[in-house]
Design a protein around this motif. Structure first.
Motif, mmCIF file in Angstrom:
data_model
loop_
_atom_site.group_PDB
_atom_site.id
_atom_site.type_symbol
_atom_site.label_atom_id
_atom_site.label_comp_id
_atom_site.label_asym_id
_atom_site.label_seq_id
_atom_site.Cartn_x
_atom_site.Cartn_y
_atom_site.Cartn_z
ATOM 1 N N SER A 18 23.070 49.164 19.217
ATOM 2 C CA SER A 18 22.815 49.029 17.783
ATOM 3 C C SER A 18 21.487 48.318 17.597
ATOM 4 C CB SER A 18 23.907 48.197 17.111
ATOM 5 O OG SER A 18 25.123 48.900 17.102
ATOM 6 N N HIS A 19 20.731 48.717 16.582
ATOM 7 C CA HIS A 19 19.468 48.038 16.300
ATOM 8 C C HIS A 19 19.697 46.591 15.877
ATOM 9 C CE1 HIS A 19 16.572 51.222 16.835
ATOM 10 N NE2 HIS A 19 17.276 52.041 16.062
ATOM 11 N N VAL A 20 20.725 46.372 15.076
ATOM 12 C CA VAL A 20 20.994 45.037 14.540
ATOM 13 C C VAL A 20 22.500 44.777 14.601
ATOM 14 C CG1 VAL A 20 20.836 43.540 12.509
ATOM 15 C CG2 VAL A 20 19.072 45.276 12.909
ATOM 16 N N THR A 21 22.861 43.564 14.983
ATOM 17 C CA THR A 21 24.252 43.140 14.920
ATOM 18 C C THR A 21 24.300 41.877 14.074
ATOM 19 O OG1 THR A 21 24.720 44.006 17.124
ATOM 20 C CG2 THR A 21 26.273 42.407 16.243
ATOM 21 N N VAL A 22 25.100 41.905 13.018
ATOM 22 C CA VAL A 22 25.288 40.736 12.172
ATOM 23 C C VAL A 22 26.688 40.215 12.455
ATOM 24 C CG1 VAL A 22 25.363 39.863 9.804
ATOM 25 C CG2 VAL A 22 23.766 41.705 10.416
ATOM 26 N N ALA A 23 26.769 38.952 12.889
ATOM 27 C CA ALA A 23 28.053 38.402 13.293
ATOM 28 C C ALA A 23 28.314 37.090 12.567
ATOM 29 C CB ALA A 23 28.074 38.169 14.797
ATOM 30 N N THR A 24 29.563 36.925 12.140
ATOM 31 C CA THR A 24 29.996 35.664 11.561
ATOM 32 C C THR A 24 31.297 35.262 12.238
ATOM 33 O OG1 THR A 24 31.218 36.787 9.818
ATOM 34 C CG2 THR A 24 28.963 36.146 9.306
ATOM 35 N N GLY A 25 31.470 33.990 12.445
ATOM 36 C CA GLY A 25 32.684 33.518 13.098
ATOM 37 C C GLY A 25 32.606 32.029 13.336
ATOM 38 N N ARG A 26 33.547 31.507 14.104
ATOM 39 C CA ARG A 26 33.617 30.066 14.307
ATOM 40 C C ARG A 26 32.916 29.589 15.560
ATOM 41 N NH1 ARG A 26 39.797 28.902 13.538
ATOM 42 N NH2 ARG A 26 39.421 28.776 15.745
ATOM 43 N N SER A 27 32.872 30.396 16.605
ATOM 44 C CA SER A 27 32.246 29.933 17.843
ATOM 45 C C SER A 27 31.616 31.098 18.591
ATOM 46 C CB SER A 27 33.278 29.228 18.728
ATOM 47 O OG SER A 27 34.323 30.112 19.056
ATOM 48 N N LEU A 28 30.709 30.758 19.481
ATOM 49 C CA LEU A 28 30.033 31.746 20.300
ATOM 50 C C LEU A 28 30.509 31.635 21.743
ATOM 51 C CD1 LEU A 28 26.354 31.262 19.051
ATOM 52 C CD2 LEU A 28 27.962 33.042 18.368
ATOM 53 N N ALA A 66 38.864 36.407 29.150
ATOM 54 C CA ALA A 66 39.256 35.066 29.600
ATOM 55 C C ALA A 66 38.893 34.002 28.574
ATOM 56 C CB ALA A 66 38.604 34.747 30.939
ATOM 57 N N ALA A 67 37.857 34.271 27.783
ATOM 58 C CA ALA A 67 37.441 33.341 26.731
ATOM 59 C C ALA A 67 38.243 33.544 25.446
ATOM 60 C CB ALA A 67 35.952 33.521 26.434
ATOM 61 N N GLY A 68 39.191 34.477 25.481
ATOM 62 C CA GLY A 68 39.982 34.763 24.289
ATOM 63 C C GLY A 68 39.318 35.756 23.363
ATOM 64 N N GLY A 69 38.276 36.420 23.852
ATOM 65 C CA GLY A 69 37.530 37.356 23.026
ATOM 66 C C GLY A 69 38.038 38.781 23.129
ATOM 67 N N ARG A 70 37.601 39.572 22.160
ATOM 68 C CA ARG A 70 37.923 40.998 22.093
ATOM 69 C C ARG A 70 36.629 41.800 22.169
ATOM 70 N NH1 ARG A 70 39.972 38.989 17.343
ATOM 71 N NH2 ARG A 70 38.533 40.362 16.229
ATOM 72 N N PRO A 71 36.708 43.064 22.562
ATOM 73 C CA PRO A 71 35.500 43.885 22.667
ATOM 74 C C PRO A 71 34.702 43.975 21.368
ATOM 75 C CG PRO A 71 37.341 45.006 23.695
ATOM 76 C CD PRO A 71 37.903 43.786 23.013
ATOM 77 N N ASP A 72 35.396 44.010 20.233
ATOM 78 C CA ASP A 72 34.689 44.147 18.959
ATOM 79 C C ASP A 72 33.951 42.869 18.566
ATOM 80 O OD1 ASP A 72 37.210 42.881 18.495
ATOM 81 O OD2 ASP A 72 37.055 43.360 16.361
ATOM 82 N N LEU A 74 31.771 41.357 20.687
ATOM 83 C CA LEU A 74 30.485 41.316 21.380
ATOM 84 C C LEU A 74 29.367 41.578 20.387
ATOM 85 C CD1 LEU A 74 31.067 43.142 24.757
ATOM 86 C CD2 LEU A 74 30.147 40.850 24.443
ATOM 87 N N ALA A 75 28.383 40.703 20.373
ATOM 88 C CA ALA A 75 27.266 40.840 19.449
ATOM 89 C C ALA A 75 25.980 41.264 20.147
ATOM 90 C CB ALA A 75 27.029 39.513 18.716
ATOM 91 N N ARG A 76 25.831 40.906 21.437
ATOM 92 C CA ARG A 76 24.584 41.196 22.140
ATOM 93 C C ARG A 76 24.842 41.373 23.627
ATOM 94 N NH1 ARG A 76 19.243 41.150 22.185
ATOM 95 N NH2 ARG A 76 18.095 40.138 23.847
ATOM 96 N N GLY A 129 26.240 38.803 28.113
ATOM 97 C CA GLY A 129 26.566 39.057 26.729
ATOM 98 C C GLY A 129 26.804 37.807 25.918
ATOM 99 N N VAL A 130 26.770 38.004 24.604
ATOM 100 C CA VAL A 130 27.099 36.954 23.637
ATOM 101 C C VAL A 130 28.138 37.544 22.686
ATOM 102 C CG1 VAL A 130 26.245 35.473 21.780
ATOM 103 C CG2 VAL A 130 24.783 35.967 23.763
ATOM 104 N N ALA A 131 29.206 36.817 22.458
ATOM 105 C CA ALA A 131 30.258 37.245 21.533
ATOM 106 C C ALA A 131 30.458 36.178 20.475
ATOM 107 C CB ALA A 131 31.558 37.483 22.296
ATOM 108 N N VAL A 132 30.891 36.607 19.298
ATOM 109 C CA VAL A 132 31.223 35.697 18.214
ATOM 110 C C VAL A 132 32.733 35.723 18.071
ATOM 111 C CG1 VAL A 132 30.894 35.148 15.777
ATOM 112 C CG2 VAL A 132 29.037 36.226 17.087
ATOM 113 N N LEU A 133 33.370 34.593 18.346
ATOM 114 C CA LEU A 133 34.827 34.513 18.365
ATOM 115 C C LEU A 133 35.366 34.012 17.035
ATOM 116 C CD1 LEU A 133 35.218 32.897 21.898
ATOM 117 C CD2 LEU A 133 35.052 35.325 21.308
ATOM 118 N N ASP A 134 36.632 34.309 16.768
ATOM 119 C CA ASP A 134 37.304 33.817 15.559
ATOM 120 C C ASP A 134 37.429 32.324 15.603
ATOM 121 O OD1 ASP A 134 37.649 36.363 14.530
ATOM 122 O OD2 ASP A 134 39.592 36.615 15.498
#
Length: 134
Positions: A18-28, A66-72, A74-76, A129-134
């Motif tokens: 994706s050209h741009v990913t906009v992510a909001t959440g509580r932790s990275l 393992a970090a409690g994240g989901r595929p959706d 992932l931001a980068r 990768g970098v993910a934005v978690l709930d």
């Protein structure tokens, strides 16, 4: 948490990202570079860019899980390819697409970089990768 993928019509259509990913959440979650090794640390797919792309992407998914994240979430992604050529890039992306089907990792914002070497001798691909978690 939301991750929105944007591909403006004013830019060329992206191939596998994706050209741009906009992510909001509580932790990275910052996921260190993953290479194609099994659970014992043995290299998988020696000389095979496609296999190494698939296994490295799967390992990234396992780390995110393992970090409690989901595929959706992932931001980068940053993808490093040893001795990059267009053919090798296609093989790596095809392998990653196979892993994406298994783990449902979608296209993210990211970069693909050709490098002289990664992680361990014989490794051809590394993905972080970098993910934005709930």
């Amino acid at each position: 948490m939301t991750v929105e993928h944007l591909n403006p019509a004013s830019l060329a259509p992206p191939k596998g990202y994706s050209h741009v990913t906009v992510a909001t959440g509580r932790s990275l979650a910052f996921i260190a570079g993953k290479i194609a090794v099994d659970a014992d640390g043995a290299l998988v797919g020696a000389g095979d860019y496609r296999t190494q792309g698939r296994v490295a992407a799967r390992n990234l998914w396992l780390a995110l899980q393992a970090a409690g994240g989901r595929p959706d979430q992932l931001a980068r992604l940053s993808i490093y390819i040893v001795d990059h050529t267009p053919e090798r890039e296609d093989d790596v992306l095809a392998g990653m697409a196979e892993a994406a089907v298994e783990s449902r990792i979608g296209p993210t914002a990211g970069i693909l970089i050709g490098v002289a070497a990664v992680g361990i001798p014989g490794a051809l691909v590394e993905i972080e990768g970098v993910a934005v978690l709930d």
